[in-house]
Design an enzyme around this catalytic site. Structure first.
Site, PDB file in Angstrom:
ATOM      1  N   ASN A  77      -5.383  29.812  33.558  1.00 39.91           N
ATOM      2  CA  ASN A  77      -6.793  29.688  33.332  1.00 39.91           C
ATOM      3  C   ASN A  77      -7.561  29.554  34.739  1.00 39.91           C
ATOM      4  OD1 ASN A  77      -5.886  29.032  30.683  1.00 39.91           O
ATOM      5  ND2 ASN A  77      -6.309  30.897  30.804  1.00 39.91           N
ATOM      6  N   HIS A 172      -6.116  34.182  23.638  1.00 39.19           N
ATOM      7  CA  HIS A 172      -5.851  35.175  25.375  1.00 39.19           C
ATOM      8  C   HIS A 172      -4.645  36.282  25.236  1.00 39.19           C
ATOM      9  CE1 HIS A 172      -7.379  30.868  27.276  1.00 39.19           C
ATOM     10  NE2 HIS A 172      -8.225  31.556  27.277  1.00 39.19           N
ATOM     11  N   CYS A 266       0.983  30.064  29.843  1.00 38.33           N
ATOM     12  CA  CYS A 266      -0.130  29.379  30.221  1.00 38.33           C
ATOM     13  C   CYS A 266      -0.285  28.063  31.572  1.00 38.33           C
ATOM     14  CB  CYS A 266      -0.252  29.048  28.975  1.00 38.33           C
ATOM     15  SG  CYS A 266      -0.629  29.878  27.821  1.00 38.33           S
TER      16      CYS A 266
HETATM   17  N1  ARG Z   1      -6.399  24.673  24.766  1.00 40.02           N
HETATM   18  C1  ARG Z   1      -6.430  25.964  25.852  1.00 40.02           C
HETATM   19  C2  ARG Z   1      -7.044  26.964  25.738  1.00 40.02           C
HETATM   20  O1  ARG Z   1      -7.867  26.441  24.614  1.00 40.02           O
HETATM   21  C3  ARG Z   1      -5.249  26.454  26.165  1.00 40.02           C
HETATM   22  C4  ARG Z   1      -4.582  27.539  26.683  1.00 40.02           C
HETATM   23  C5  ARG Z   1      -4.075  28.280  26.789  1.00 40.02           C
HETATM   24  N2  ARG Z   1      -3.992  29.146  28.265  1.00 40.02           N
HETATM   25  C6  ARG Z   1      -3.221  30.743  28.230  1.00 40.02           C
HETATM   26  N3  ARG Z   1      -3.727  31.184  29.437  1.00 40.02           N
HETATM   27  N4  ARG Z   1      -3.239  30.868  27.202  1.00 40.02           N
HETATM   28  O2  ARG Z   1      -8.089  27.067  26.373  1.00 40.02           O
END
Ligand code: ARG
Length: 287
Positions: A77, A172, A266
């Protein structure tokens, strides 16, 4: 293949050590502060993921963890990488917005031209924007906005196919879709609406379907290095399909990170371009 003096350059991956990782707020349905991550187990799982990536030939770079930013471990992210440019994320939730400056600084200090995501639109980087071939597949509604994706595509000069994410658990794009090569991807179709499913089927000839029980183990959240596909444990059916398709699946326990809604993909950001990105093959001098 990107080549340096005749040698294939090692795939480069950005990770963030889990020193301050934990479940301290709730911004997706996987998170529950009463189901806290076991810190020692998380540290061990993260280290084993590093080892699996290194064994697959990747070179790991680290961004320093920051106290109070528990989700910074999820470097996917940080932003979207395109050649030497990095579109820095603009997080939907205030709990993660503090990460932006740290990722921006690291990327700009490591040779990337950093570009802010379009003002007024949330954008969560490689969590929601994934190249498959020449096309940028862009998940929107929950964490990233469709208009922002289009503006980024225009800025980079790439085609964008927006995909609405309709299930809160698959918030996501990288939780339900994983490009493997320019014409192949893993996906969990119920996470998309009918239109999105049609777009994916029409554009990606080789699709590997993930069943619900394995999608819940984050089967789609795979880190791809060459032909190696690394996932959380609990995805035997997907691994069988991957082997049949000529890939080398590897499992490693990541359940402590599933408690925050993340897994192998992630926890990584590919700095030299995802395996499936057509531009990586052309990357070279002058980019
Ligand atoms: N707790 C994080 C969120 O909700 C998890 C992110 C996971 N990242 C991803 N690329 N799916 O943002």
């Amino acid at each position: 293949m990107a080549r340096l003096g005749g040698m294939a350059a090692a795939p480069r991956i950005l990770m963030c050590p889990p020193d301050y990782y934990g479940v301290y707020y709730v911004i997706n349905p996987w998170m529950d502060v009463a189901r806290q991550a076991d810190h020692a187990a998380a540290v061990d799982q993260w280290r084993r993921l590093c080892e699996a990536l290194t064994a697959a030939g990747a070179e790991i770079s680290l961004v320093g963890p920051v106290e109070g930013l528990p989700d910074m471990v999820f470097t996917a992210n940080a932003g979207l990488i395109y050649r030497k440019r990095a579109i820095v994320s603009r997080f939907r939730h205030s709990q993660r917005q503090g990460e932006e400056e740290h990722f921006r600084r690291w990327l700009s200090e490591h040779g990337f031209e950093t570009i802010d995501a379009p003002a007024g639109h949330a954008f969560e980087g490689a969590g929601d924007a994934l190249f498959c071939g020449d096309t940028l597949y862009a998940g929107y509604r929950q964490r990233s906005d469709a208009i922002g994706h289009q503006q980024i595509g225009a800025r980079l000069g790439v085609r964008v196919l927006p995909l609405e994410l309709v299930s809160a658990h698959y918030y996501h794009l990288d939780t339900c879709f994983c490009p493997l090569s320019a014409d192949a991807a893993i996906w969990f179709s119920p996470a998309f609406d009918e239109y999105g499913q049609r777009v994916i089927r029409a554009n990606i000839p080789r699709l590997i379907d993930v069943e619900e029980a394995e999608a819940q183990c984050f089967a789609c959240n795979a880190a791809v290095v060459g032909r190696t596909v690394i996932t959380n444990t609990g995805c035997p059916r997907l691994h069988e399909q991957l082997r049949e398709a000529g890939y080398a699946p590897v499992e490693t326990p990541l359940n402590e990170f599933v408690k925050a809604g993340g897994s192998a993909k992630c926890l990584t950001l590919r700095l030299d371009g995802e395996e499936a990105a057509a531009w990586r093959e052309q990357a070279g001098v002058g980019d």
